[in-house]
Write a protein that holds these residues in place. Structure first.
Motif, PDB file in Angstrom:
ATOM      1  N   GLU A  94      34.914  68.671  -1.545  1.00  0.00           N
ATOM      2  CA  GLU A  94      35.439  68.527  -0.742  1.00  0.00           C
ATOM      3  C   GLU A  94      36.344  66.840  -0.934  1.00  0.00           C
ATOM      4  O   GLU A  94      37.497  66.903  -0.457  1.00  0.00           O
ATOM      5  CB  GLU A  94      34.658  69.232   0.145  1.00  0.00           C
ATOM      6  CG  GLU A  94      34.226  71.297   0.781  1.00  0.00           C
ATOM      7  CD  GLU A  94      35.369  71.413   0.923  1.00  0.00           C
ATOM      8  OE1 GLU A  94      36.715  71.070   1.059  1.00  0.00           O
ATOM      9  OE2 GLU A  94      35.278  72.201  -0.296  1.00  0.00           O
ATOM     10  N   ARG A  99      36.661  63.402  -6.136  1.00  0.00           N
ATOM     11  CA  ARG A  99      36.872  64.107  -7.429  1.00  0.00           C
ATOM     12  C   ARG A  99      37.541  63.510  -8.397  1.00  0.00           C
ATOM     13  O   ARG A  99      36.904  63.927  -9.502  1.00  0.00           O
ATOM     14  CB  ARG A  99      37.832  65.702  -6.678  1.00  0.00           C
ATOM     15  CG  ARG A  99      36.864  66.634  -6.094  1.00  0.00           C
ATOM     16  CD  ARG A  99      37.967  67.637  -5.830  1.00  0.00           C
ATOM     17  NE  ARG A  99      38.995  67.649  -5.277  1.00  0.00           N
ATOM     18  CZ  ARG A  99      39.293  67.864  -3.998  1.00  0.00           C
ATOM     19  NH1 ARG A  99      38.694  68.661  -3.415  1.00  0.00           N
ATOM     20  NH2 ARG A  99      40.734  67.452  -3.117  1.00  0.00           N
ATOM     21  N   ASP A 127      40.652  75.418  -9.028  1.00  0.00           N
ATOM     22  CA  ASP A 127      40.499  74.575  -8.705  1.00  0.00           C
ATOM     23  C   ASP A 127      39.725  73.210  -9.545  1.00  0.00           C
ATOM     24  O   ASP A 127      40.201  72.243 -10.233  1.00  0.00           O
ATOM     25  CB  ASP A 127      39.919  73.718  -7.232  1.00  0.00           C
ATOM     26  CG  ASP A 127      40.949  74.357  -6.528  1.00  0.00           C
ATOM     27  OD1 ASP A 127      42.373  74.577  -6.576  1.00  0.00           O
ATOM     28  OD2 ASP A 127      40.650  74.822  -5.342  1.00  0.00           O
ATOM     29  N   ILE A 130      41.674  73.417 -13.112  1.00  0.00           N
ATOM     30  CA  ILE A 130      42.543  72.546 -12.968  1.00  0.00           C
ATOM     31  C   ILE A 130      42.444  70.893 -13.219  1.00  0.00           C
ATOM     32  O   ILE A 130      42.812  70.056 -14.074  1.00  0.00           O
ATOM     33  CB  ILE A 130      43.494  72.865 -11.561  1.00  0.00           C
ATOM     34  CG1 ILE A 130      44.139  73.566 -11.331  1.00  0.00           C
ATOM     35  CG2 ILE A 130      43.943  70.898 -11.612  1.00  0.00           C
ATOM     36  CD1 ILE A 130      44.953  74.510 -10.306  1.00  0.00           C
ATOM     37  N   PHE A 131      41.006  70.912 -12.320  1.00  0.00           N
ATOM     38  CA  PHE A 131      40.981  69.192 -12.357  1.00  0.00           C
ATOM     39  C   PHE A 131      40.545  68.860 -14.259  1.00  0.00           C
ATOM     40  O   PHE A 131      40.350  68.143 -14.517  1.00  0.00           O
ATOM     41  CB  PHE A 131      39.223  68.867 -11.719  1.00  0.00           C
ATOM     42  CG  PHE A 131      39.558  69.436  -9.901  1.00  0.00           C
ATOM     43  CD1 PHE A 131      41.208  69.051  -9.571  1.00  0.00           C
ATOM     44  CD2 PHE A 131      38.508  69.928  -9.605  1.00  0.00           C
ATOM     45  CE1 PHE A 131      41.137  69.274  -8.035  1.00  0.00           C
ATOM     46  CE2 PHE A 131      39.121  70.035  -8.344  1.00  0.00           C
ATOM     47  CZ  PHE A 131      40.872  69.693  -7.179  1.00  0.00           C
ATOM     48  N   VAL A 158      48.135  80.525 -12.668  1.00  0.00           N
ATOM     49  CA  VAL A 158      49.596  79.869 -12.605  1.00  0.00           C
ATOM     50  C   VAL A 158      49.044  78.474 -12.160  1.00  0.00           C
ATOM     51  O   VAL A 158      50.378  77.565 -13.276  1.00  0.00           O
ATOM     52  CB  VAL A 158      51.017  80.361 -11.535  1.00  0.00           C
ATOM     53  CG1 VAL A 158      50.704  80.270  -9.831  1.00  0.00           C
ATOM     54  CG2 VAL A 158      52.097  79.516 -12.229  1.00  0.00           C
ATOM     55  N   ASN A 159      48.989  78.336 -11.832  1.00  0.00           N
ATOM     56  CA  ASN A 159      48.312  77.150 -11.049  1.00  0.00           C
ATOM     57  C   ASN A 159      47.814  75.626 -12.368  1.00  0.00           C
ATOM     58  O   ASN A 159      47.752  74.529 -12.721  1.00  0.00           O
ATOM     59  CB  ASN A 159      48.050  76.282  -9.705  1.00  0.00           C
ATOM     60  CG  ASN A 159      48.677  75.747  -8.575  1.00  0.00           C
ATOM     61  OD1 ASN A 159      50.333  75.880  -9.538  1.00  0.00           O
ATOM     62  ND2 ASN A 159      48.899  76.351  -7.383  1.00  0.00           N
ATOM     63  N   THR A 163      49.468  72.867 -14.800  1.00  0.00           N
ATOM     64  CA  THR A 163      48.440  71.740 -15.448  1.00  0.00           C
ATOM     65  C   THR A 163      48.986  71.769 -16.547  1.00  0.00           C
ATOM     66  O   THR A 163      48.719  70.231 -17.068  1.00  0.00           O
ATOM     67  CB  THR A 163      47.248  71.817 -14.277  1.00  0.00           C
ATOM     68  OG1 THR A 163      47.546  72.377 -13.107  1.00  0.00           O
ATOM     69  CG2 THR A 163      46.637  70.416 -14.249  1.00  0.00           C
TER      70      THR A 163
END
Lengths: 207, 129
Positions: A94, A99, A127, A130-131, A158-159, A163
């Motif tokens: 978090e 991160r 997420d 994405i990372f 989509v995200n 990216t």
């Protein structure tokens, strides 16, 4: 006058570094109350190839950002399987600072990160995917374009695709063109995807 | 002319936001992370900040905390993120964001939020000057 024997005092942070620098001593210092002692221990543990597990365990509970930063640097230097797994775990944190630091650390370990990249790009958490794409940004590995093409061809989020398409605009070649057109068709109502895919296609065309 | 600082490590995102905001008549500056954004802030005033969360060197939360701690006129900030989690939103507001929006950003939605935060309307009244 009788000399009064001074009361023993706890070692200062400087003293802490003079304590035993062998593995047991450093592991003990890694749990010290003084953040400076923990930081020195984390730094000196880079000389001990078996220290990754202890560093990863400490990272999970460490509250001082400067110590976490040194632990990440040491894990990057050690770069073994446990260290990479520890860095990967940070992607679920978090704590945005942790991160981001883990992402930067993983970029330094292309050969070590490559075996876990496929798994990260298929993680259930978008997420984390994405990372993982963020890690690819500066990962000097021959499969980067292949991974990105697969992401924009298959990922439903989509995200994650957004990216990846940003990055394909920088590292992509003619190989990526059909998949970029397919992405535009898949997300026809998303202005950002249209914008980013058009930009990537333009950059690829310009060579 | 109102000035907006777009802070994002992704060049394509900065370009996308710039194109939307310039279309509305704003002057746009860019920064690639929170540290660079603080340098831009030291160089001149902005009327609004558009801030990504995950950036190297200094993330969006850190930038806003630093900004809000400064003794200077405080402009509104929109935090833009790929993350829709309640914890991220809470952290954004605690850091000093005025609004939290989730990517991908639609042009009309961004325009509406920006104009509202700047006390303008999208029907021509109070246009950027």
């Amino acid at each position: 006058m009788a000399l009064k024997k001074p009361a023993p005092t706890a070692p200062s942070s400087d003293d802490e570094r003079r304590l035993a620098r062998d593995l047991p001593g450093l592991l003990s210092a890694l749990a010290a109350a003084d953040p400076l002692a923990r930081r020195w221990a984390a730094r000196d543990l880079a000389a001990h190839p078996n220290a990754s597990r202890a560093l990863v365990d400490r990272l999970r509970i460490e509250t001082e950002p400067s110590v976490s930063q040194v632990i990440l640097t040491t894990l990057t230097r050690l770069g073994d399987e446990i260290a990479v797994a520890g860095l990967t775990e940070c992607l679920r944190s978090e704590d945005a600072m942790l991160r981001n630091a883990a992402i930067e650390a993983m970029k330094q370990l292309p050969d070590e990160v490559a075996p876990v990249m496929e798994q990260l790009l298929k993680d259930d958490d978008p997420d984390v995917r994405i990372f993982a794409v963020d890690v690819l940004e500066s990962l000097r590995h021959p499969r980067v374009e292949e991974w990105l093409i697969r992401v924009i061809a298959e990922d439903p989020h989509v995200n994650v695709c957004a990216t990846a398409v940003d990055l394909l605009g920088e590292v992509g070649s003619e190989r990526a063109v059909p998949t970029l057109h397919a992405l535009k068709a898949r997300f026809v109502d998303e202005p950002y995807i249209q914008f980013a895919a058009d930009l990537a296609l333009k950059r690829i065309a310009q060579g | 002319m109102k000035r907006i600082l777009v802070i994002d490590d992704a060049a394509t995102v900065r370009l996308y936001h710039r194109s939307i905001l310039e279309e509305l008549g704003f002057e746009v500056s860019e920064a690639v992370n929170g540290l660079e954004a603080l340098e831009r802030v030291a160089e001149g005033d902005f009327d609004l900040y558009l801030v990504d969360i995950n950036m190297p060197k200094l993330d969006g939360y850190g930038f806003l905390r630093e900004l809000r701690g400064k003794d200077m006129p405080q402009a509104p900030a929109i935090m833009v993120s790929t993350e829709a989690g309640a914890n991220d939103q809470k952290l954004a507001f605690l850091s000093g964001a005025n609004l939290y929006i989730v990517k991908p950003v639609r042009p009309e939605r961004l325009a509406s939020h920006v104009l509202t935060l700047l006390g303008m309307t999208s029907n021509g009244r109070g246009a950027p000057s």
